[in-house]
Design a protein around this motif. Sequence first.
Motif, short mmCIF file in Angstrom:
data_model
loop_
_atom_site.label_atom_id
_atom_site.label_comp_id
_atom_site.label_asym_id
_atom_site.label_seq_id
_atom_site.Cartn_x
_atom_site.Cartn_y
_atom_site.Cartn_z
N ASP A 177 32.56 3.72 -12.47
CA ASP A 177 31.15 3.88 -12.80
C ASP A 177 30.33 4.45 -11.64
OD1 ASP A 177 30.96 1.71 -11.12
OD2 ASP A 177 29.97 0.38 -12.55
N THR A 178 30.99 5.14 -10.73
CA THR A 178 30.27 5.76 -9.62
C THR A 178 29.38 6.90 -10.08
OG1 THR A 178 32.03 5.12 -8.10
CG2 THR A 178 30.59 6.89 -7.36
N GLY A 179 29.60 7.41 -11.30
CA GLY A 179 28.82 8.53 -11.81
C GLY A 179 27.52 8.15 -12.48
N VAL A 180 27.14 6.87 -12.48
CA VAL A 180 25.93 6.47 -13.19
C VAL A 180 24.68 6.87 -12.42
CG1 VAL A 180 27.06 4.55 -14.35
CG2 VAL A 180 25.87 4.15 -12.20
N THR A 181 23.58 7.03 -13.16
CA THR A 181 22.30 7.38 -12.55
C THR A 181 21.24 6.31 -12.74
OG1 THR A 181 21.65 8.53 -14.59
CG2 THR A 181 22.71 9.86 -12.87
N GLY A 236 33.89 2.20 -18.18
CA GLY A 236 33.61 3.35 -17.37
C GLY A 236 32.43 4.16 -17.89
N ASP A 237 31.86 4.95 -16.95
CA ASP A 237 30.74 5.81 -17.33
C ASP A 237 31.26 7.12 -17.90
OD1 ASP A 237 30.71 8.05 -15.31
OD2 ASP A 237 30.45 6.39 -13.89
N HIS A 238 30.33 7.95 -18.41
CA HIS A 238 30.73 9.13 -19.16
C HIS A 238 31.28 10.25 -18.28
CE1 HIS A 238 29.85 10.59 -23.51
NE2 HIS A 238 31.08 10.87 -23.13
N SER A 239 31.16 10.12 -16.98
CA SER A 239 31.76 11.15 -16.12
C SER A 239 33.26 11.19 -16.26
CB SER A 239 31.37 10.91 -14.66
OG SER A 239 32.01 9.76 -14.12
N ILE A 240 33.89 10.10 -16.74
CA ILE A 240 35.36 10.07 -16.85
C ILE A 240 35.87 11.07 -17.87
CG2 ILE A 240 35.42 7.65 -16.16
CD1 ILE A 240 36.15 7.00 -19.13
N ASN A 265 28.60 13.71 -12.34
CA ASN A 265 28.05 12.41 -12.68
C ASN A 265 28.06 12.29 -14.21
OD1 ASN A 265 25.40 13.55 -13.66
ND2 ASN A 265 25.32 14.20 -11.51
N HIS A 266 27.51 11.20 -14.74
CA HIS A 266 27.63 11.00 -16.19
C HIS A 266 26.65 11.82 -17.01
CE1 HIS A 266 24.57 7.39 -16.66
NE2 HIS A 266 24.08 8.38 -15.93
N GLY A 267 25.82 12.62 -16.36
CA GLY A 267 24.93 13.52 -17.09
C GLY A 267 25.40 14.96 -17.14
N THR A 268 26.55 15.26 -16.52
CA THR A 268 26.97 16.65 -16.38
C THR A 268 28.38 16.97 -16.90
OG1 THR A 268 27.88 16.25 -14.16
CG2 THR A 268 25.56 16.89 -14.29
N PRO A 269 29.16 16.02 -17.46
CA PRO A 269 30.58 16.31 -17.67
C PRO A 269 30.86 17.46 -18.63
CG PRO A 269 29.97 14.30 -18.82
CD PRO A 269 28.83 14.65 -17.91
N PHE A 270 30.00 17.64 -19.64
CA PHE A 270 30.34 18.63 -20.66
C PHE A 270 29.89 20.04 -20.28
CE2 PHE A 270 30.18 14.54 -23.06
CZ PHE A 270 31.55 14.38 -23.10
N ARG A 271 28.93 20.17 -19.37
CA ARG A 271 28.66 21.49 -18.79
C ARG A 271 29.84 21.90 -17.90
NH1 ARG A 271 24.65 25.21 -17.66
NH2 ARG A 271 23.12 23.96 -18.81
N GLY A 291 24.14 1.48 -19.89
CA GLY A 291 23.41 1.89 -18.70
C GLY A 291 22.11 2.62 -18.95
N THR A 292 22.04 3.42 -20.02
CA THR A 292 20.85 4.22 -20.29
C THR A 292 20.49 4.11 -21.77
OG1 THR A 292 22.30 6.15 -20.52
CG2 THR A 292 21.18 5.88 -18.42
N PRO A 293 20.00 2.95 -22.21
CA PRO A 293 19.70 2.75 -23.63
C PRO A 293 18.52 3.60 -24.09
CG PRO A 293 18.87 0.92 -22.33
CD PRO A 293 19.66 1.78 -21.40
N GLU A 294 18.58 4.00 -25.36
CA GLU A 294 17.50 4.77 -25.99
C GLU A 294 17.17 4.14 -27.34
OE1 GLU A 294 15.90 7.12 -24.55
OE2 GLU A 294 17.25 8.01 -23.06
N VAL A 295 15.89 3.94 -27.62
CA VAL A 295 15.49 3.35 -28.89
C VAL A 295 15.70 4.36 -30.02
CG1 VAL A 295 13.81 1.86 -27.76
CG2 VAL A 295 13.06 4.06 -28.70
N GLY A 296 15.69 3.85 -31.25
CA GLY A 296 15.81 4.73 -32.41
C GLY A 296 17.22 5.14 -32.72
#
Length: 326
Positions: free
Chosen positions: A45-49, A124-128, A164-170, A253-258
Amino acid sequence: MSSTPRIHNSAPWQPRFSGIRTFARLPYSRSLDSVDVAIVGIPFDTGVTYRPGARFGPAAVREHSSRIEQFHPVLGVDILAELSVVDYGDLPVVAGYTERSFQLIEEGIGSLVESGVIPIGIGGDHSISLPELRAVARRYGPVALVHFDSHVDTWDTIWETKYNHGTPFRRAVEEGLVDPGRSIQIGIRGSLGGLDELEQSRELGFEVWTARDVRRAGLARMCEVIHRRVGVSPVFLSFDIDFLDPVFAPGTGTPEVGGFATWEAQELLWGLVGLDIVAADLVEVLPDRDPADVTALNAANLIFDMIAVIAATRRERGYGAADSAQ
């Protein structure tokens, strides 16, 4: 038939709150002989923000999978009649060192896919997902991505860092690991810094469906869209637990409502029967933020749904565990 041990303990009187915590009490095995699907913990989880702690996700998901049986009533499939499934344990990682951990994850997943095994990673975070995709693409070439999430995870950098977990798919598109023209992102929602944060995925070639889009179209229609988009391509299935509403997944780690209810997520996963899923993961379970362990419980059952979808697809194609030894 495969000689791999089945999901139940050999002693049927052993209560489910006892014993070693493998996923759904599957046999722990590092041998890949006659294995179709391997559950793999990736405690990185080192890739979390925002909130750290997803390194403890694999253990929590395994803990709350103990009541899962082998028959899926909705899909009408006995997963162990169609597949040989094991818990492969956890891959090694080095906390705080992203590049080295990515190397280890890629090597570990690579050994599975090169043996013809379908890995299902528990983050694990999404960077994996990036090192997983590197391993998968080595065998299959660019794969279709079916991505359930509240975030697109296609940013170029966050705080000037590319991994990090915000960039893996780019990164996955840049490295030629996924075919964006066959890929789809589902359930995107939440506030943005600007419209370009959503459009960046479409500019890369992904088809993007927001949570509102999905609800307007309906779940059955969404499944049809996924099948049309993917076609016969090999698929990497990635499920971020924050696809669920925080009511159903507070431990992330980064919840979103709705977001979506658990039953809606299940309906969408069940609708994937027929896709050629060659690898999958479920990420971002954060036990420290999980009152009553509801997030881990939901995650465990969604992974069971993934296994059942793979089993039902095998049955639909007319081969099972007896035919799948690599």
